[in-house]
Design a protein around this motif. Sequence first.
Motif, PDB file in Angstrom:
ATOM      1  N   TRP A  47       0.671  -1.245  -0.001  1.00  0.00           N
ATOM      2  CA  TRP A  47      -0.031   0.103  -0.002  1.00  0.00           C
ATOM      3  C   TRP A  47       0.778   0.909   0.118  1.00  0.00           C
ATOM      4  O   TRP A  47       1.717   1.447   0.866  1.00  0.00           O
ATOM      5  CB  TRP A  47      -0.964  -0.081   1.274  1.00  0.00           C
ATOM      6  CG  TRP A  47      -1.678   1.242   1.315  1.00  0.00           C
ATOM      7  CD1 TRP A  47      -2.860   1.246   0.567  1.00  0.00           C
ATOM      8  CD2 TRP A  47      -1.851   1.941   2.418  1.00  0.00           C
ATOM      9  NE1 TRP A  47      -3.525   2.505   0.922  1.00  0.00           N
ATOM     10  CE2 TRP A  47      -2.973   2.882   1.992  1.00  0.00           C
ATOM     11  CE3 TRP A  47      -0.738   2.688   3.401  1.00  0.00           C
ATOM     12  CZ2 TRP A  47      -3.138   4.215   2.672  1.00  0.00           C
ATOM     13  CZ3 TRP A  47      -1.102   3.714   4.108  1.00  0.00           C
ATOM     14  CH2 TRP A  47      -2.202   4.609   3.912  1.00  0.00           C
ATOM     15  N   LEU A  52      -9.851   9.465   1.207  1.00  0.00           N
ATOM     16  CA  LEU A  52     -11.439   9.542   1.296  1.00  0.00           C
ATOM     17  C   LEU A  52     -11.978  10.938   0.795  1.00  0.00           C
ATOM     18  O   LEU A  52     -12.010  11.641   1.429  1.00  0.00           O
ATOM     19  CB  LEU A  52     -11.760   9.225   2.712  1.00  0.00           C
ATOM     20  CG  LEU A  52     -11.375   7.850   3.564  1.00  0.00           C
ATOM     21  CD1 LEU A  52     -11.760   7.964   5.097  1.00  0.00           C
ATOM     22  CD2 LEU A  52     -12.051   6.689   2.949  1.00  0.00           C
ATOM     23  N   THR A  59      -3.918   9.737   3.270  1.00  0.00           N
ATOM     24  CA  THR A  59      -3.087   9.214   4.308  1.00  0.00           C
ATOM     25  C   THR A  59      -1.957   8.273   3.464  1.00  0.00           C
ATOM     26  O   THR A  59      -2.414   7.562   2.576  1.00  0.00           O
ATOM     27  CB  THR A  59      -3.703   8.006   5.450  1.00  0.00           C
ATOM     28  OG1 THR A  59      -4.661   8.817   6.234  1.00  0.00           O
ATOM     29  CG2 THR A  59      -2.622   7.455   6.169  1.00  0.00           C
TER      30      THR A  59
ATOM     31  N   ASN B  91      -8.160  -2.928   6.921  1.00  0.00           N
ATOM     32  CA  ASN B  91      -9.015  -1.617   6.589  1.00  0.00           C
ATOM     33  C   ASN B  91      -9.434  -0.912   8.000  1.00  0.00           C
ATOM     34  O   ASN B  91     -10.388  -0.346   7.893  1.00  0.00           O
ATOM     35  CB  ASN B  91      -9.445  -1.360   5.433  1.00  0.00           C
ATOM     36  CG  ASN B  91     -10.767  -1.596   5.466  1.00  0.00           C
ATOM     37  OD1 ASN B  91     -11.122  -2.737   6.260  1.00  0.00           O
ATOM     38  ND2 ASN B  91     -11.655  -1.591   4.820  1.00  0.00           N
ATOM     39  N   PRO B  94      -9.410   3.252   7.768  1.00  0.00           N
ATOM     40  CA  PRO B  94      -9.580   3.916   6.451  1.00  0.00           C
ATOM     41  C   PRO B  94      -9.231   5.441   6.248  1.00  0.00           C
ATOM     42  O   PRO B  94      -9.434   6.043   7.185  1.00  0.00           O
ATOM     43  CB  PRO B  94     -10.905   3.509   5.898  1.00  0.00           C
ATOM     44  CG  PRO B  94     -11.689   3.534   7.008  1.00  0.00           C
ATOM     45  CD  PRO B  94     -10.970   2.930   8.118  1.00  0.00           C
ATOM     46  N   PRO B  95      -8.439   5.869   5.399  1.00  0.00           N
ATOM     47  CA  PRO B  95      -8.201   4.888   4.243  1.00  0.00           C
ATOM     48  C   PRO B  95      -6.862   4.216   4.339  1.00  0.00           C
ATOM     49  O   PRO B  95      -6.433   3.570   3.261  1.00  0.00           O
ATOM     50  CB  PRO B  95      -7.904   5.977   3.139  1.00  0.00           C
ATOM     51  CG  PRO B  95      -7.434   7.275   3.916  1.00  0.00           C
ATOM     52  CD  PRO B  95      -8.089   7.312   5.156  1.00  0.00           C
ATOM     53  N   SER B  96      -6.185   4.261   5.318  1.00  0.00           N
ATOM     54  CA  SER B  96      -5.179   3.379   5.639  1.00  0.00           C
ATOM     55  C   SER B  96      -5.551   1.736   5.626  1.00  0.00           C
ATOM     56  O   SER B  96      -6.432   1.247   5.911  1.00  0.00           O
ATOM     57  CB  SER B  96      -4.136   3.502   6.963  1.00  0.00           C
ATOM     58  OG  SER B  96      -4.056   4.844   7.018  1.00  0.00           O
ATOM     59  N   LEU B  97      -4.242   1.032   4.984  1.00  0.00           N
ATOM     60  CA  LEU B  97      -4.736  -0.173   4.787  1.00  0.00           C
ATOM     61  C   LEU B  97      -3.315  -1.181   4.784  1.00  0.00           C
ATOM     62  O   LEU B  97      -2.390  -0.356   4.418  1.00  0.00           O
ATOM     63  CB  LEU B  97      -5.687  -0.762   3.634  1.00  0.00           C
ATOM     64  CG  LEU B  97      -5.300  -0.313   2.153  1.00  0.00           C
ATOM     65  CD1 LEU B  97      -4.563  -1.167   1.611  1.00  0.00           C
ATOM     66  CD2 LEU B  97      -6.559  -0.069   1.584  1.00  0.00           C
TER      67      LEU B  97
END
Lengths: 116, 108
Positions: A47, A52, A59, B91, B94-97
Amino acid sequence: QVYLAQSGTEVKKPGSSVKVSCQASGATLNNYAISWVRQALGQGLEWVGGILPLLGTVTYAQKFQDRVTITTDDFTATVYMELNSLTFDDTAVYFCYFGGSPIDYWGQGTLITVSS
Amino acid sequence: DIQLTQSPSSLSASVGDTVTITCRASQNIAMSLHWFHQKPGKAPQLLIFAASNLKSGVPSRFRGSGFGTSFTLTISSLQPEDFGEYYCQQNYRPPSLTFGGGTKVDIK
């Protein structure tokens, strides 16, 4: 039906920058958590960062924090990832990914090759 | 950052076998754990979402379980088309995963 169309293959010099696009058709960006995920040849999924759009929250993975920027263009339903200070280790296929269980939509992938 | 440790890294099994892949999170992620399957040259595809829910269209031989920090993907009656790489993903925030390291499944 949602379709994500990514920009084409890039060949870049070390130290340069690259900007990859991902245009969504049949989708509103605000409905998803959008990520950029990369995969070096023969390696796992990594990742890079995510956004969002509805909340305006962005992030980044810690290892890319200082040199990646993810932006969106709501008018064209396009997401961008710009990666700076490229090194040979950045050679990989980069995917855009729209998630939100049970949804997953993936772009076709963009190969970025960093070569001198 | 939340880390995912996936095991085994690879396995080889025969058609009809049952295989199990585990994924452990470095902290409690409740049910924010999903499983993906990837074939060479293709984008990953979601199999299981929220730990135990089968995505529509995915065969019922795939089953996910777990909560908190420990999760399992079980493939019953392994089929030839099940070869490839399997990844867990979290997740929780979010939006971190994060993705697990992957499990390569070979069909004997």
